[in-house]
Structure formats: structure tokens, C-alpha cells
Motif scaffolding. Structure first.
Motif, PDB file in Angstrom:
ATOM      1  N   UNK A 208      46.027  81.479  72.708  1.00 24.63           N
ATOM      2  CA  UNK A 208      45.450  82.543  71.905  1.00 24.63           C
ATOM      3  C   UNK A 208      45.212  82.124  70.465  1.00 24.63           C
ATOM      4  N   UNK A 209      46.009  81.175  69.946  1.00 27.40           N
ATOM      5  CA  UNK A 209      45.792  80.749  68.561  1.00 27.40           C
ATOM      6  C   UNK A 209      44.415  80.129  68.378  1.00 27.40           C
ATOM      7  N   UNK A 210      43.955  79.366  69.379  1.00 28.51           N
ATOM      8  CA  UNK A 210      42.632  78.740  69.280  1.00 28.51           C
ATOM      9  C   UNK A 210      41.535  79.805  69.388  1.00 28.51           C
ATOM     10  N   UNK A 211      41.721  80.766  70.292  1.00 28.11           N
ATOM     11  CA  UNK A 211      40.737  81.835  70.439  1.00 28.11           C
ATOM     12  C   UNK A 211      40.673  82.694  69.176  1.00 28.11           C
ATOM     13  N   UNK A 212      41.850  83.012  68.612  1.00 28.64           N
ATOM     14  CA  UNK A 212      41.872  83.837  67.403  1.00 28.64           C
ATOM     15  C   UNK A 212      41.197  83.140  66.230  1.00 28.64           C
ATOM     16  N   UNK A 213      41.463  81.853  66.072  1.00 29.94           N
ATOM     17  CA  UNK A 213      40.845  81.126  64.969  1.00 29.94           C
ATOM     18  C   UNK A 213      39.326  81.101  65.132  1.00 29.94           C
ATOM     19  N   UNK A 214      38.870  80.825  66.357  1.00 30.79           N
ATOM     20  CA  UNK A 214      37.429  80.776  66.614  1.00 30.79           C
ATOM     21  C   UNK A 214      36.787  82.145  66.411  1.00 30.79           C
ATOM     22  N   UNK A 215      37.491  83.192  66.781  1.00 30.04           N
ATOM     23  CA  UNK A 215      36.952  84.549  66.694  1.00 30.04           C
ATOM     24  C   UNK A 215      36.913  85.075  65.261  1.00 30.04           C
ATOM     25  N   UNK A 216      37.960  84.798  64.475  1.00 30.72           N
ATOM     26  CA  UNK A 216      38.074  85.419  63.158  1.00 30.72           C
ATOM     27  C   UNK A 216      37.751  84.490  61.985  1.00 30.72           C
ATOM     28  N   UNK A 217      38.232  83.259  62.033  1.00 33.48           N
ATOM     29  CA  UNK A 217      38.117  82.384  60.866  1.00 33.48           C
ATOM     30  C   UNK A 217      36.787  81.630  60.847  1.00 33.48           C
ATOM     31  N   UNK A 218      36.371  81.111  61.988  1.00 37.01           N
ATOM     32  CA  UNK A 218      35.136  80.326  62.013  1.00 37.01           C
ATOM     33  C   UNK A 218      33.943  81.123  61.471  1.00 37.01           C
ATOM     34  N   UNK A 219      33.706  82.374  61.910  1.00 36.58           N
ATOM     35  CA  UNK A 219      32.566  83.124  61.337  1.00 36.58           C
ATOM     36  C   UNK A 219      32.709  83.360  59.832  1.00 36.58           C
ATOM     37  N   UNK A 220      33.951  83.547  59.362  1.00 35.62           N
ATOM     38  CA  UNK A 220      34.157  83.774  57.931  1.00 35.62           C
ATOM     39  C   UNK A 220      33.834  82.517  57.128  1.00 35.62           C
ATOM     40  N   UNK A 221      34.177  81.371  57.644  1.00 33.50           N
ATOM     41  CA  UNK A 221      33.837  80.115  56.982  1.00 33.50           C
ATOM     42  C   UNK A 221      32.333  79.878  57.009  1.00 33.50           C
ATOM     43  N   UNK A 222      31.712  80.178  58.149  1.00 35.82           N
ATOM     44  CA  UNK A 222      30.261  79.996  58.264  1.00 35.82           C
ATOM     45  C   UNK A 222      29.516  80.916  57.302  1.00 35.82           C
ATOM     46  N   UNK A 223      30.005  82.144  57.152  1.00 32.93           N
ATOM     47  CA  UNK A 223      29.355  83.104  56.251  1.00 32.93           C
ATOM     48  C   UNK A 223      29.400  82.635  54.802  1.00 32.93           C
ATOM     49  N   UNK A 224      30.389  81.800  54.498  1.00 35.41           N
ATOM     50  CA  UNK A 224      30.527  81.248  53.146  1.00 35.41           C
ATOM     51  C   UNK A 224      29.856  79.891  53.014  1.00 35.41           C
ATOM     52  N   UNK A 225      29.166  79.466  54.061  1.00 40.30           N
ATOM     53  CA  UNK A 225      28.458  78.188  54.027  1.00 40.30           C
ATOM     54  C   UNK A 225      29.366  76.977  54.013  1.00 40.30           C
ATOM     55  N   UNK A 226      30.580  77.114  54.545  1.00 40.17           N
ATOM     56  CA  UNK A 226      31.540  76.013  54.477  1.00 40.17           C
ATOM     57  C   UNK A 226      31.899  75.425  55.842  1.00 40.17           C
ATOM     58  N   UNK A 227      31.199  75.847  56.877  1.00 38.64           N
ATOM     59  CA  UNK A 227      31.484  75.327  58.218  1.00 38.64           C
ATOM     60  C   UNK A 227      30.191  75.286  58.993  1.00 38.64           C
ATOM     61  N   UNK A 228      30.010  74.261  59.762  1.00 40.24           N
ATOM     62  CA  UNK A 228      28.758  74.051  60.486  1.00 40.24           C
ATOM     63  C   UNK A 228      28.481  75.192  61.468  1.00 40.24           C
ATOM     64  N   UNK A 229      27.213  75.401  61.751  1.00 39.86           N
ATOM     65  CA  UNK A 229      26.800  76.386  62.746  1.00 39.86           C
ATOM     66  C   UNK A 229      26.322  75.713  64.024  1.00 39.86           C
ATOM     67  N   UNK A 230      26.248  74.394  64.008  1.00 39.96           N
ATOM     68  CA  UNK A 230      25.883  73.618  65.199  1.00 39.96           C
ATOM     69  C   UNK A 230      26.356  72.191  64.980  1.00 39.96           C
ATOM     70  N   UNK A 231      26.577  71.493  66.067  1.00 41.02           N
ATOM     71  CA  UNK A 231      26.969  70.085  65.978  1.00 41.02           C
ATOM     72  C   UNK A 231      25.769  69.207  65.614  1.00 41.02           C
ATOM     73  N   UNK A 232      26.029  68.151  64.890  1.00 44.12           N
ATOM     74  CA  UNK A 232      25.033  67.118  64.691  1.00 44.12           C
ATOM     75  C   UNK A 232      25.002  66.185  65.888  1.00 44.12           C
ATOM     76  N   UNK A 233      24.086  65.263  65.854  1.00 41.85           N
ATOM     77  CA  UNK A 233      23.962  64.302  66.948  1.00 41.85           C
ATOM     78  C   UNK A 233      24.712  63.015  66.598  1.00 41.85           C
TER      79      UNK A 233
END
Length: 445
Positions: A401-426
Motif C-alpha cells: 500500500x505504501x507504493x500505491x499511496x505514494x503513486x496516488x497522492x504524491x506523484x500527481x502533486x510533484x507533477x503539478x509543480x513541474x518537478x516530476x516527469x509525466x512520461x518516461x524518456x527513451x
């Protein structure tokens, strides 16, 4: 105006039940005891790729934690990294269900011969399409030395001397034994590989000697991405010469900044550029939809954690048997042959056993962030900007659940601040981390 640095993120785990935050295996929702099931790891890989994690960083230990109380009693009862299975065997299965997730695997130079290890890593690099990294460790447990027929571990600095020689042997095998054009796959001409482009290497180092041809054809990265964790003076010199990603421990952003500046200065002194390394800090996160929900979750977790098991883990890393001390006794943090930076951090603060246990309320000693996705995201950004680091090794708490919670709550918050990728590079893992260089450049080149 300089663009804000994107945050790199590794999931920090181990092929065992109890890794960093000890005791949480007893939580009713924890599934860490399923570590012997392949589906446990393939499910984790899918979850991490959905969260756009850069890599899963799989720790390992050879030997058992027998410093605390002079036995493995607590180690066995609380499953403090015992039992523990091989990390490398997980990678092909996890790679088969992902396309981009990287893999950093820990292998001890003291118990693996470089010639056969070189083939195993090349095999993994082939099977992952260039997504493999190697976390270089030199070992610190006398129990491991005894298990392979030695009286004790070599002295701290000598272990790094041996690792320098180990890397020199491996680099010859990975980078020079097969030329780029050696593999032709010419069916009509009946030539799979050009023997004139394959070379026997000779290594006559102070610790390792060998003459032979690398058994694997060149893999996408040839040399894996090199991870290293070591904050002692000798460890920093080793990192400065070899490492591409360095894992540090720091209690706060100020401590992270001091260590990061020391590391980057050492990298420059070794003839490399300061940004030739990525620096990661170990971090624990408990998050929820709101700050209050996260605090409630933390209280739930703490009720299952084992601070004493965390102290036993710390005892092995520091070489100090804390079981012989009373809660408020002065502790002798003398020199040891274990992890020097571990004991040094406690020695600087003069911590008592009571204070150590208070800091291990979640069973582990890494910094803990608790809050909503927005709160955690803001704190992580502060660590990155003020600590002058590049990312985090995110420890597990109650899994999955810790991985699911982080992906659900923190990742979108980081993306909204422009500090985390929205897609993988090649590209390969190295290319994803550094933006170029599918092929490793030797230190100083």
C-alpha cells in the motif's frame, strides 16, 4: 532562468521480509512475507512503472546481523533482513512486465569473482534492454567473512582498495574484450562473431588476476550504471572515481547539502564534472488524502513497528552492541571496522540508547515525511533544492500500500509543480538518468 531540477526516484527494497522499517511485517495489510512469490515482484514492478519510478533499488546483505546481543535471536524473530534471497534473480521477471523501469541490484565484491560476475551483469543488461545498474558494496559483516572461510572482514580502507581492483578487472571485460563490430550475425557467410574483433584481456592487479575473454557479447550499456553508498573519506574517494549514482544518508537538507558538496568536490578532484553523479537520499514517506489521514496512518504503522529491531540493524552497521547499555548510559562510539559513517553520525550527537530508540519509532532511521500528497511534495522539493541532491531512495513501510499511496497522492502533486516527469524518456537506464551516454565513459575521460 534555470529550470527546476526534476526529481529522480528509486523504490528502495530488498528480497526479504524486513528491510529498513522493521516490525511492519506484522501489520495485517503488509504483504512483505510474500517475497518468495514471483507475483509479488511482478506486481511491484507494474506498480512502480505506473508511478514512473526511475528504478527499483534492490538492497542485499551477505551474512547475518549478530552484533546485537551477540546472536541472531532478535534478527530471526523480527526478520531483520533474514531470511534474504538473491536480488539479481528477480530482475528478468520484473523486466518482462515493464518497458522502462530500471533495476539497481546490490552485489558484494568480497564474495563474487569479477570474471563470472561480469557475465551475469551483461546477461541482465541484455535481458532488460539496458536497464541494469549495479550497487557496489564491499561488505561490513564479519559473519559474512566467516561464512566464506575467512576469519574476519578486511580492514575498511583495504576493502575499497580491493574494489578499485575489482572495477579495473570488470572494465577490461565489459569495455575492451569485444569490439563494437565484433558481432556480425552473418548467416550467409556463417560468421556470427568476428574472432579478430574479440580479445583476451589480461589483468594482473594487486588483488585479482586473470586472463580470458569476456563470455558475453556487448550489451546495450556494456558497463551497468554504477551505484555506490559510502560517506567515509575512503568511500567518497571511491565514489568520486567510479560512481554515477551515490546513495547517502542525511538527517535533514542541511546535512545532505554538506555531503553533496563534499562528494561533488571529490568528483571534480578526480577529473570528472560535478554533475557526472546523481545523489540520492534515503527517505520514508507516509501519505494520505489529507495531513490528518496521513497522521492517523502513521499512528497505525507505529503500533506495529519494532524500534528494538531497528536498533539491532543499526548495531550491525555501526559494530556496536547496544544491548549491553542502559537506556540513558553513555555509549562508547569507538572506531569500528563496520560502516564508519553510521557510527560517526551517532557519535557526533552523543545519542543514548533511549534517544536512538525514540528516533526509530517506525523501525528505521531514515528521515520520515508524513502528510498529504501536497505536503510531502513540498517537503521533497525542499530537500532537493536546499540539500542539493537529485532524488530519493524511497523505503517501503507497509507494502504494497505504501507504493500505491505514494503513486496516488504524491506523484500527481510533484507533477503539478513541474518537478516530476509525466512520461518516461527513451533509451537505456543511463540515458534516462543523464539524458545522454548510452555508453559509460571511463572516469577522467
Amino acid at each position: 532562468m534555470t529550470a527546476a531540477k526534476p526529481i529522480l526516484l528509486n523504490a528502495f527494497t530488498m528480497n526479504c521480509v524486513g528491510h529498513i522499517n522493521h516490525g511492519l511485517w506484522t501489520h495485517p495489510r503488509d504483504r512483505s512475507a510474500d517475497y518468495t512469490k514471483l507475483s509479488h515482484w511482478t506486481d511491484l514492478a507494474r506498480t512502480l512503472e505506473a508511478g514512473l519510478f526511475d528504478a527499483v533499488f534492490i538492497a542485499d546483505i551477505v551474512g547475518v546481523y549478530d552484533v546485537y546481543g551477540g546472536s541472531i535471536d532478535l534478527t530471526a524473530r523480527e526478520t531483520i533482513q533474514l531470511p534474504v534471497n538473491d536480488p539479481t534473480l528477480l530482475v528478468p521477471a520484473m523486466a518482462a512486465v515493464t518497458q522502462h523501469l530500471g533495476f539497481g541490484v546490490t552485489v558484494n565484491t568480497a564474495v563474487e569473482h569479477p570474471y563470472t560476475f561480469a557475465r551475469r551483469v551483461s546477461t541482465l543488461d541484455h535481458l532488460t534492454d539496458g536497464r541494469i545498474g549495479w550497487n557496489i558494496v564491499t561488505g561490513y559483516l564479519d559473519s559474512a567473512a566467516r561464512a566464506v572461510g575467512r576469519d574476519a572482514m578486511a580492514e575498511h580502507d583495504e576493502r575499497y582498495d580491493r574494489a578499485d581492483d575489482y572495477l579495473a578487472f570488470l572494465t577490461k571485460l565489459w569495455e575492451t574484450s569485444w569490439e563494437d563490430g565484433a558481432v556480425r550475425r552473418d548467416k550467409a557467410g556463417r560468421v556470427y562473431a568476428d574472432p579478430g574483433a574479440i580479445h583476451e584481456i589480461q589483468h594482473d592487479g594487486p588483488y585479482y588476476q586473470g586472463r580470458g575473454t569476456h563470455l558475453s557479447e556487448p550489451s546495450p550499456q556494456r558497463t551497468p550504471v554504477l551505484f555506490q553508498a559510502g560517506s567515509s573519506g575512503r568511500g567518497q574517494r571511491f565514489a568520486a572515481r567510479h560512481a554515477e549514482c551515490v546513495f547517502i544518508s542525511a538527517a535533514d537538507p542541511d546535512a545532505a547539502r554538506r555531503t553533496s558538496r563534499e562528494l561533488r568536490a571529490a568528483v571534480v578532484a578526480a577529473g570528472r564534472r560535478a554533475d557526472d553523479i546523481k545523489i540520492f537520499v534515503g527517505l520514508s514517506v507516509v501519505t494520505g488524502a489529507t495531513d490528518g489521514e496521513a497522521q492517523d496512518l502513521l499512528e497505525d504503522y507505529v503500533g506495529h513497528a519494532s524500534p528494538e529491531a531497528g536498533l539491532a540493524h543499526f548495531a550491525a552497521g555501526s559494530g556496536i552492541d547496544f544491548s549491553v547499555y542502559g537506556l540513558d548510559d553513555e555509549i562508547s562510539y569507538g572506531p569500528t571496522n563496520a560502516i564508519q559513517s553510521t557510527a560517526a553520525a551517532a557519535r557526533r550527537k552523543g545519542l543514548t540508547k533511549r534517544q536512538l530508540l525514540d528516533g526509530l519509532k517506525l523501525g528505521g532511521r531514515y528521515p520520515l515525511l508524513v502528510g498529504s500528497g501536497d505536503s510531502v511534495a513540498e517537503a521533497m522539493i525542499r530537500w532537493i533544492d536546499e540539500g542539493e541532491i537529485d532524488g530519493f531512495n524511497l523505503t517501503r513501510t507497509v507494502a504494497p500500500e505504501c507504493w500505491h499511496d505514494f503513486t496516488r497522492f504524491v506523484v500527481p502533486a510533484l507533477q503539478a509543480r513541474g518537478r516530476y516527469k509525466t512520461a518516461y524518456g527513451e533509451g537505456t537506464l543511463r540515458h534516462k538518468l543523464f539524458g545522454s551516454g548510452d555508453r559509460r565513459k571511463a572516469a577522467g575521460s
